[in-house]
Design an enzyme around this catalytic site. Structure first.
Site, PDB file in Angstrom:
ATOM      1  N   HIS A  45     -24.433   3.599  -6.242  1.00 56.04           N
ATOM      2  CA  HIS A  45     -23.505   4.421  -5.478  1.00 56.04           C
ATOM      3  C   HIS A  45     -24.236   5.183  -4.372  1.00 56.04           C
ATOM      4  O   HIS A  45     -24.720   6.299  -4.589  1.00 56.04           O
ATOM      5  CB  HIS A  45     -22.786   5.401  -6.416  1.00 56.04           C
ATOM      6  CG  HIS A  45     -21.597   6.059  -5.763  1.00 56.04           C
ATOM      7  ND1 HIS A  45     -20.358   5.472  -5.752  1.00 56.04           N
ATOM      8  CD2 HIS A  45     -21.479   7.226  -5.088  1.00 56.04           C
ATOM      9  CE1 HIS A  45     -19.508   6.262  -5.106  1.00 56.04           C
ATOM     10  NE2 HIS A  45     -20.166   7.335  -4.691  1.00 56.04           N
TER      11      HIS A  45
ATOM     12  N   GLU B 152      -4.408  12.470  24.073  1.00 54.03           N
ATOM     13  CA  GLU B 152      -5.041  11.164  23.925  1.00 54.03           C
ATOM     14  C   GLU B 152      -4.024  10.103  23.505  1.00 54.03           C
ATOM     15  O   GLU B 152      -4.003   8.997  24.040  1.00 54.03           O
ATOM     16  CB  GLU B 152      -6.174  11.231  22.887  1.00 54.03           C
ATOM     17  CG  GLU B 152      -7.456  11.875  23.395  1.00 54.03           C
ATOM     18  CD  GLU B 152      -7.447  13.390  23.329  1.00 54.03           C
ATOM     19  OE1 GLU B 152      -6.392  13.991  23.021  1.00 54.03           O
ATOM     20  OE2 GLU B 152      -8.502  14.001  23.599  1.00 54.03           O
TER      21      GLU B 152
ATOM     22  N   CYS C 194     -23.289  -7.853  30.986  1.00 54.10           N
ATOM     23  CA  CYS C 194     -24.644  -8.151  31.470  1.00 54.10           C
ATOM     24  C   CYS C 194     -24.991  -7.209  32.624  1.00 54.10           C
ATOM     25  O   CYS C 194     -26.110  -6.702  32.709  1.00 54.10           O
ATOM     26  CB  CYS C 194     -24.748  -9.611  31.920  1.00 54.10           C
ATOM     27  SG  CYS C 194     -24.669 -10.811  30.556  1.00 54.10           S
TER      28      CYS C 194
ATOM     29  N   HIS D 190     -19.396   0.509   2.246  1.00 57.79           N
ATOM     30  CA  HIS D 190     -18.673  -0.752   2.392  1.00 57.79           C
ATOM     31  C   HIS D 190     -18.211  -0.953   3.822  1.00 57.79           C
ATOM     32  O   HIS D 190     -18.115   0.004   4.593  1.00 57.79           O
ATOM     33  CB  HIS D 190     -17.469  -0.807   1.437  1.00 57.79           C
ATOM     34  CG  HIS D 190     -16.365   0.143   1.794  1.00 57.79           C
ATOM     35  ND1 HIS D 190     -16.456   1.510   1.588  1.00 57.79           N
ATOM     36  CD2 HIS D 190     -15.149  -0.052   2.367  1.00 57.79           C
ATOM     37  CE1 HIS D 190     -15.345   2.100   2.008  1.00 57.79           C
ATOM     38  NE2 HIS D 190     -14.528   1.177   2.502  1.00 57.79           N
TER      39      HIS D 190
ATOM     40  N   ARG E  63       0.832  -1.191   0.000  1.00 54.23           N
ATOM     41  CA  ARG E  63       0.000   0.000   0.000  1.00 54.23           C
ATOM     42  C   ARG E  63       0.871   1.247   0.000  1.00 54.23           C
ATOM     43  O   ARG E  63       0.372   2.363   0.038  1.00 54.23           O
ATOM     44  CB  ARG E  63      -0.877   0.044   1.255  1.00 54.23           C
ATOM     45  CG  ARG E  63      -1.935  -1.030   1.298  1.00 54.23           C
ATOM     46  CD  ARG E  63      -2.460  -1.199   2.704  1.00 54.23           C
ATOM     47  NE  ARG E  63      -3.402  -0.156   3.100  1.00 54.23           N
ATOM     48  CZ  ARG E  63      -4.715  -0.252   2.986  1.00 54.23           C
ATOM     49  NH1 ARG E  63      -5.255  -1.326   2.449  1.00 54.23           N
ATOM     50  NH2 ARG E  63      -5.500   0.708   3.411  1.00 54.23           N
TER      51      ARG E  63
ATOM     52  N   HIS F 293     -26.424 -13.263  26.528  1.00 50.54           N
ATOM     53  CA  HIS F 293     -24.978 -13.355  26.705  1.00 50.54           C
ATOM     54  C   HIS F 293     -24.361 -14.264  25.637  1.00 50.54           C
ATOM     55  O   HIS F 293     -24.655 -15.451  25.570  1.00 50.54           O
ATOM     56  CB  HIS F 293     -24.618 -13.887  28.091  1.00 50.54           C
ATOM     57  CG  HIS F 293     -23.129 -13.981  28.266  1.00 50.54           C
ATOM     58  ND1 HIS F 293     -22.362 -12.908  28.662  1.00 50.54           N
ATOM     59  CD2 HIS F 293     -22.250 -14.993  28.001  1.00 50.54           C
ATOM     60  CE1 HIS F 293     -21.085 -13.264  28.667  1.00 50.54           C
ATOM     61  NE2 HIS F 293     -20.988 -14.523  28.268  1.00 50.54           N
TER      62      HIS F 293
ATOM     63  N   ALA G 129     -12.140   6.694   5.490  1.00 50.18           N
ATOM     64  CA  ALA G 129     -12.649   6.017   4.288  1.00 50.18           C
ATOM     65  C   ALA G 129     -11.982   6.588   3.047  1.00 50.18           C
ATOM     66  O   ALA G 129     -11.945   7.803   2.870  1.00 50.18           O
ATOM     67  CB  ALA G 129     -14.166   6.166   4.193  1.00 50.18           C
TER      68      ALA G 129
ATOM     69  N   HIS H 278     -18.421   4.838  -1.592  1.00 48.42           N
ATOM     70  CA  HIS H 278     -19.466   3.822  -1.795  1.00 48.42           C
ATOM     71  C   HIS H 278     -19.560   2.956  -0.533  1.00 48.42           C
ATOM     72  O   HIS H 278     -18.558   2.438  -0.044  1.00 48.42           O
ATOM     73  CB  HIS H 278     -19.052   2.975  -3.011  1.00 48.42           C
ATOM     74  CG  HIS H 278     -20.120   2.065  -3.535  1.00 48.42           C
ATOM     75  ND1 HIS H 278     -20.513   2.069  -4.851  1.00 48.42           N
ATOM     76  CD2 HIS H 278     -20.865   1.101  -2.927  1.00 48.42           C
ATOM     77  CE1 HIS H 278     -21.443   1.141  -5.037  1.00 48.42           C
ATOM     78  NE2 HIS H 278     -21.679   0.547  -3.868  1.00 48.42           N
TER      79      HIS H 278
END
Lengths: 334, 334
Positions: A112, A308, A198, A165, A20, A239, A159, A163
């Site tokens: 789209h 953060e 729970c 996904h 990539r 659960h 993103a 479209h």
């Protein structure tokens, strides 16, 4: 092939996805809206994606051609690949392994559209059911320890294609955040003998102040310690430690619940960028008394900054009770 | 007063900074460049900030007036406040406490500059020395467990004001990310009897492939498992667990080292948004054999998305060795 490395201090894993890779000089600092023309996920552009792994299409339509409602395909630029051996090895004080895993894309709808709330109901239903199918299938591969299913909506949520996904990334190790959740839940169970999720459901159903949606099968709440403004957790009533153990009728309910909650979020905030992530148990574990799968929805209306990243401490300017009230009032439009 | 809540599963803390709150309907999704006119951090606008805690100014100049080189002031919209009691309490399955702590701003330079590399050397030096002074001072407050010093540069890195500044947030609990680093380092020390950061320095100095800068007092490396493209760690050669124990000559070296590294980053990537964070030991701990303070610089050229938030697993498209090579070549400009 990409490479996975481990930070020797925290145990955090990083995937170096060289396929990539841009050249360092290519880093564009501008955020660009993804192109709409010639979208690789639209009908008739099936040749632009790798061959489909699964599709919801009429019985007589040919694979990888038009006529489908929902398709699952391998990511064209995968962070991890199914082929190959893990080849775990040391590197001085460090550890690394080959980038073995899976990276798949759920393409939701042939037309789209950029919001699941704009889709015909049966397409999102088909997507939710495919999440379960893909988890059940990948679980058979003994090299894989975990699969994360997530959705990025909007450029600010990461993103790169508009479209509709979702994505799935299966990893050969259990990710650190998942491990921390499992450890925390187990600590509570060992001490109290109950599932903490729970317990949370019981308290939220009694207090109501953070409840957004309550159905027989699911509750949607703003969590007590929400990291982000308008963060929402969708938690099944029954659960279950693994998402892939949900029943057909529970997935029907989940489809309705998610669409209702996302619709409310869009009405309240005007189609914000967001991520959602399915939190579920590692493949290797059988049914667990202490962990409870759920979906975390994180709108991207604030920026995580130095504080953060440095602390894991979050600053949220909106109290969960205020956020819940605002989201509930958004029911009737505004 | 703000409130601190604890996620009962992961132990993660969230500050609900209600004094910073916008109304839910105010969430602006557009990123805007901060205004330059009438900047609250510029000279002659001292009345727009709370009164200064510390300033580097000529002996005869009056506090909170012009003529300074560097000022430290409380944040006008603090996430945490120094006044008050912690008031820890349970809330069913949850925990919370009052938002006691400190939130300070280091204003670097009276003139409106947006990069520390554009500042006169003595202003950044004064800032680095003030980091140490503020840590030493806040450490005396027994309610405080930790102080994080960080810098956000650029809108995409979370900066809401462009004028050069750093921040300090002191918290009444040790943040989870810090705890994880301490635990990981201690585990290594217990097993090997050595500091893992010292081991990393040894390996990086021998291998050179991820080294960006090496001086007698500091090394700057791209970490082996860098989460972000062009991430850089600046690590002192001498083993020290606490930043506030650095000597004057080490802080002089750090000033030069940081300016050199940030200058290289700007040359390589064209003034990218970035955060840097000082990682140091909690106040309560005395000298530790297993932890080693350092600074992590994180350029914001990629977006964290659903996968990163869901797993703590990162995807980085640039190998650390490639990033280091690129940053080293940026030395001579390009």
């Amino acid at each position: 092939m990409s490479e996975i490395r481990r930070d020797p201090i925290t145990g955090r894993w990083v995937i170096f996805a060289v396929e990539r890779a841009q050249r360092p000089s290519d880093f564009a600092l501008e955020e660009r809206e993804p192109p709409v023309v010639n979208c690789a996920f639209c009908e008739n552009n099936e040749s632009q994606t790798p061959p489909e792994i699964h599709a919801d299409r009429p019985a007589r339509s040919a694979p990888n051609g038009p006529g489908w409602r929902m398709r699952v395909v391998p990511n064209k630029y995968p962070a991890l690949r199914v082929e190959g051996e893990l080849a775990k090895q040391g590197d001085g004080v460090y550890d690394r392994m080959a980038g073995v895993g899976a990276h798949e894309v759920f393409i939701e709808g042939a037309a789209h559209a950029t919001s699941v709330t704009a889709l015909p109901h049966d397409i999102y239903r088909s997507t939710i059911f495919s999440y379960r199918d893909r988890l059940r299938d990948l679980k058979k591969d003994r090299r894989l320890a975990y699969a994360l299913i997530f959705k990025n909506v909007g450029v600010r949520a990461g993103a790169s294609i508009a479209h509709n996904h979702s994505q799935l990334i299966a990893t050969p190790v259990v990710p650190i955040t998942v491990q921390q959740e499992m450890t925390g839940s187990k600590r509570f169970f060992d001490y109290r003998g109950r599932c903490i999720y729970c317990d949370i459901l019981r308290q939220e159903k009694a207090e109501k102040s953070r409840m957004i949606l309550e159905t027989p099968d699911f509750a949607a709440i703003v969590p007590y310690a929400a990291r982000f403004p308008f963060e929402i957790w969708v938690v099944p009533t029954r659960h279950m430690s693994h998402f892939e153990d949900a029943s057909d009728s529970e997935l029907e309910s989940l489809t309705d619940g998610m669409l209702s909650v996302l619709n409310r979020l869009e009405r309240a905030l005007g189609a914000p960028p967001y991520n959602y992530v399915i939190h579920t148990s590692p493949f290797v574990d059988g049914h667990l008394d202490y962990y409870h799968w759920h979906i975390e929805i994180m709108p991207r209306v604030t920026m995580a900054a130095g504080f953060e990243w440095g602390t894991g401490f979050y600053i949220n300017p909106v109290l969960p009770e205020e956020a819940a009230k605002f989201l509930c009032n958004a029911r009737h439009g505004q």
